[in-house]
Scaffold this motif. Structure first.
Motif, PDB file in Angstrom:
ATOM      1  N   GLY A 103       0.788  -1.224   0.000  1.00  0.00           N
ATOM      2  CA  GLY A 103       0.000   0.000   0.000  1.00  0.00           C
ATOM      3  C   GLY A 103       0.816   1.268   0.000  1.00  0.00           C
ATOM      4  O   GLY A 103       0.272   2.358   0.203  1.00  0.00           O
ATOM      5  N   GLU A 104       2.133   1.179  -0.271  1.00  0.00           N
ATOM      6  CA  GLU A 104       2.994   2.362  -0.267  1.00  0.00           C
ATOM      7  C   GLU A 104       2.825   3.179  -1.549  1.00  0.00           C
ATOM      8  O   GLU A 104       3.030   4.393  -1.539  1.00  0.00           O
ATOM      9  N   ILE A 105       2.478   2.519  -2.639  1.00  0.00           N
ATOM     10  CA  ILE A 105       2.175   3.224  -3.878  1.00  0.00           C
ATOM     11  C   ILE A 105       0.865   2.683  -4.424  1.00  0.00           C
ATOM     12  O   ILE A 105       0.486   1.551  -4.146  1.00  0.00           O
ATOM     13  N   GLY A 106       0.177   3.534  -5.215  1.00  0.00           N
ATOM     14  CA  GLY A 106      -1.166   3.177  -5.651  1.00  0.00           C
ATOM     15  C   GLY A 106      -1.232   2.432  -6.970  1.00  0.00           C
ATOM     16  O   GLY A 106      -2.338   2.219  -7.488  1.00  0.00           O
ATOM     17  N   TYR A 107      -0.094   2.063  -7.538  1.00  0.00           N
ATOM     18  CA  TYR A 107      -0.095   1.419  -8.849  1.00  0.00           C
ATOM     19  C   TYR A 107       0.711   0.132  -8.795  1.00  0.00           C
ATOM     20  O   TYR A 107       1.728   0.054  -8.099  1.00  0.00           O
ATOM     21  N   ASP A 108       0.257  -0.857  -9.569  1.00  0.00           N
ATOM     22  CA  ASP A 108       1.081  -2.055  -9.684  1.00  0.00           C
ATOM     23  C   ASP A 108       2.235  -1.765 -10.646  1.00  0.00           C
ATOM     24  O   ASP A 108       2.326  -0.659 -11.206  1.00  0.00           O
ATOM     25  N   TYR A 109       3.109  -2.740 -10.848  1.00  0.00           N
ATOM     26  CA  TYR A 109       4.324  -2.495 -11.623  1.00  0.00           C
ATOM     27  C   TYR A 109       4.028  -1.995 -13.039  1.00  0.00           C
ATOM     28  O   TYR A 109       4.600  -0.990 -13.487  1.00  0.00           O
ATOM     29  N   GLU A 110       3.138  -2.668 -13.761  1.00  0.00           N
ATOM     30  CA  GLU A 110       2.868  -2.291 -15.149  1.00  0.00           C
ATOM     31  C   GLU A 110       2.255  -0.900 -15.236  1.00  0.00           C
ATOM     32  O   GLU A 110       2.604  -0.107 -16.117  1.00  0.00           O
ATOM     33  N   GLN A 111       1.355  -0.564 -14.314  1.00  0.00           N
ATOM     34  CA  GLN A 111       0.764   0.771 -14.289  1.00  0.00           C
ATOM     35  C   GLN A 111       1.823   1.822 -13.960  1.00  0.00           C
ATOM     36  O   GLN A 111       1.869   2.895 -14.576  1.00  0.00           O
ATOM     37  N   PHE A 112       2.676   1.522 -13.005  1.00  0.00           N
ATOM     38  CA  PHE A 112       3.729   2.446 -12.588  1.00  0.00           C
ATOM     39  C   PHE A 112       4.659   2.752 -13.759  1.00  0.00           C
ATOM     40  O   PHE A 112       4.969   3.917 -14.043  1.00  0.00           O
ATOM     41  N   LYS A 113       5.107   1.694 -14.441  1.00  0.00           N
ATOM     42  CA  LYS A 113       6.021   1.865 -15.568  1.00  0.00           C
ATOM     43  C   LYS A 113       5.363   2.664 -16.690  1.00  0.00           C
ATOM     44  O   LYS A 113       5.966   3.587 -17.250  1.00  0.00           O
ATOM     45  N   ARG A 114       4.121   2.350 -17.018  1.00  0.00           N
ATOM     46  CA  ARG A 114       3.439   3.039 -18.107  1.00  0.00           C
ATOM     47  C   ARG A 114       3.240   4.516 -17.789  1.00  0.00           C
ATOM     48  O   ARG A 114       3.514   5.387 -18.626  1.00  0.00           O
ATOM     49  N   ARG A 115       2.780   4.810 -16.589  1.00  0.00           N
ATOM     50  CA  ARG A 115       2.541   6.211 -16.217  1.00  0.00           C
ATOM     51  C   ARG A 115       3.833   7.010 -16.227  1.00  0.00           C
ATOM     52  O   ARG A 115       3.841   8.175 -16.630  1.00  0.00           O
ATOM     53  N   MET A 116       4.926   6.419 -15.782  1.00  0.00           N
ATOM     54  CA  MET A 116       6.183   7.147 -15.755  1.00  0.00           C
ATOM     55  C   MET A 116       6.691   7.412 -17.174  1.00  0.00           C
ATOM     56  O   MET A 116       7.154   8.511 -17.488  1.00  0.00           O
ATOM     57  N   ARG A 117       6.597   6.409 -18.050  1.00  0.00           N
ATOM     58  CA  ARG A 117       7.036   6.585 -19.427  1.00  0.00           C
ATOM     59  C   ARG A 117       6.193   7.624 -20.160  1.00  0.00           C
ATOM     60  O   ARG A 117       6.675   8.284 -21.075  1.00  0.00           O
ATOM     61  N   GLU A 118       4.940   7.779 -19.757  1.00  0.00           N
ATOM     62  CA  GLU A 118       4.075   8.775 -20.377  1.00  0.00           C
ATOM     63  C   GLU A 118       4.322  10.178 -19.839  1.00  0.00           C
ATOM     64  O   GLU A 118       3.890  11.158 -20.450  1.00  0.00           O
ATOM     65  N   SER A 119       5.003  10.286 -18.707  1.00  0.00           N
ATOM     66  CA  SER A 119       5.159  11.576 -18.021  1.00  0.00           C
ATOM     67  C   SER A 119       6.567  12.154 -18.115  1.00  0.00           C
ATOM     68  O   SER A 119       6.809  13.264 -17.631  1.00  0.00           O
ATOM     69  N   VAL A 120       7.497  11.420 -18.716  1.00  0.00           N
ATOM     70  CA  VAL A 120       8.885  11.870 -18.805  1.00  0.00           C
ATOM     71  C   VAL A 120       9.205  12.212 -20.251  1.00  0.00           C
ATOM     72  O   VAL A 120       8.861  11.467 -21.174  1.00  0.00           O
ATOM     73  N   PHE A 121       9.886  13.359 -20.439  1.00  0.00           N
ATOM     74  CA  PHE A 121      10.219  13.854 -21.774  1.00  0.00           C
ATOM     75  C   PHE A 121      11.738  14.057 -21.851  1.00  0.00           C
ATOM     76  O   PHE A 121      12.352  14.583 -20.912  1.00  0.00           O
ATOM     77  N   ILE A 122      12.322  13.655 -22.992  1.00  0.00           N
ATOM     78  CA  ILE A 122      13.780  13.553 -23.076  1.00  0.00           C
ATOM     79  C   ILE A 122      14.297  14.239 -24.333  1.00  0.00           C
ATOM     80  O   ILE A 122      13.754  14.059 -25.425  1.00  0.00           O
ATOM     81  N   ASN A 123      15.378  14.993 -24.153  1.00  0.00           N
ATOM     82  CA  ASN A 123      16.104  15.629 -25.255  1.00  0.00           C
ATOM     83  C   ASN A 123      17.528  15.068 -25.249  1.00  0.00           C
ATOM     84  O   ASN A 123      18.189  15.060 -24.213  1.00  0.00           O
ATOM     85  N   CYS A 124      17.983  14.564 -26.411  1.00  0.00           N
ATOM     86  CA  CYS A 124      19.203  13.753 -26.455  1.00  0.00           C
ATOM     87  C   CYS A 124      20.359  14.469 -27.150  1.00  0.00           C
ATOM     88  O   CYS A 124      20.170  15.140 -28.170  1.00  0.00           O
ATOM     89  N   TRP A 125      21.566  14.275 -26.595  1.00  0.00           N
ATOM     90  CA  TRP A 125      22.798  14.818 -27.154  1.00  0.00           C
ATOM     91  C   TRP A 125      23.870  13.732 -27.175  1.00  0.00           C
ATOM     92  O   TRP A 125      23.807  12.777 -26.388  1.00  0.00           O
ATOM     93  N   HIS A 126      24.853  13.898 -28.060  1.00  0.00           N
ATOM     94  CA  HIS A 126      25.989  12.978 -28.179  1.00  0.00           C
ATOM     95  C   HIS A 126      27.206  13.626 -27.538  1.00  0.00           C
ATOM     96  O   HIS A 126      27.564  14.768 -27.863  1.00  0.00           O
TER      97      HIS A 126
END
Length: 244
Positions: A72-95
């Motif tokens: 009960g420490e977080i409200g999402y199971d693993y698959e929900q947690f991973k999906r929500r995080m991937r939908e909420s993070v934005f990345i700009n890439c450099w070499h």
């Protein structure tokens, strides 16, 4: 949020990157002229990358997240947690490299009419500081073998998982800017990416022309840079130089 944007950036640079580290961003002609016109950087939503391991957790971290959900420490199971995080993070890439790379020209220039924008970690951090209300960090990517369950440092929060990629991409020598919008009350944006306005005159160290670019394209880039008030030097790739 554990830290504000400026503090998060400074801490990241102290721990992993030197301010004078040179960064490259390879662009085709269309993206270059969009940059000249709008002075923005594009941040791709993490779930829109082609790499299936993007934002992937190791078996140990997956178990840790599942255990936290069961308790009960977080409200999402693993698959929900991973999906929500991937939908909420934005990345700009450099070499990260002192010199340009033939492989990067081929992969990301995509034609002879291409350029690379160069900056330094310090310039990038200074341009981005305070520009967003969301937590922003600049990280040097580490390349790991996820299937061997390596120990990954995901402190101060789980978005640090985006500082790791699978070993197959090690040639990219990537430094990325990570914007975390998981705290948005309205939920994650539906768009596949976001654009962030930047001061091009402060950001750019140089503009490098692709080694096989025709002379007319080099002249066009020089003229356009002048027209848009870009003061950074424009030069052709050293890979175009004939050997002695």
């Amino acid at each position: 949020m554990p830290m504000d944007t400026a503090v998060q950036q400074r801490n990241t640079l102290e721990g992993q990157l030197r301010r004078d580290t040179v960064l490259w961003r390879y662009l085709d002609a269309a993206k270059l002229f969009d940059f000249f016109e709008n002075s923005t950087l594009f941040f791709c939503r993490a779930d829109h990358f082609s790499d299936k391991f993007e934002g992937a957790f190791t078996p140990s971290l997956r178990e840790q997240i599942s255990r936290a959900h069961a308790c009960g420490e977080i409200g999402y199971d693993y698959e929900q947690f991973k999906r929500r995080m991937r939908e909420s993070v934005f990345i700009n890439c450099w070499h990260r490299n002192q010199d340009d790379s033939a492989a990067m020209w081929a992969l990301y220039g995509k034609s002879d009419c291409a350029v690379a924008l160069t900056t330094t970690v310090g310039q990038l951090a200074d341009v981005l500081e305070g520009i967003s209300e969301h937590k922003t960090s600049i990280v040097r990517v580490e390349y790991v073998k996820h299937w061997r369950d390596p120990k990954l440092d995901v402190s101060p929060d789980y978005t640090r998982i985006f500082a790791y990629k699978t070993k197959a991409y090690e040639y990219e020598k990537e430094v990325r800017v990570v914007v975390d919008r998981s705290g948005d009350e309205a939920g994650p944006p539906a768009d596949p990416g976001i654009v962030v306005p930047v001061d091009a005159t402060r950001l750019l160290r140089s503009i490098v022309i692709a080694p096989d670019a025709p002379p007319w394209f080099e002249q066009l880039v020089r003229q356009s840079a002048g027209r848009y008030g870009v003061r950074a030097p424009v030069r052709r790739s050293k890979l175009a130089t004939d050997p002695i």
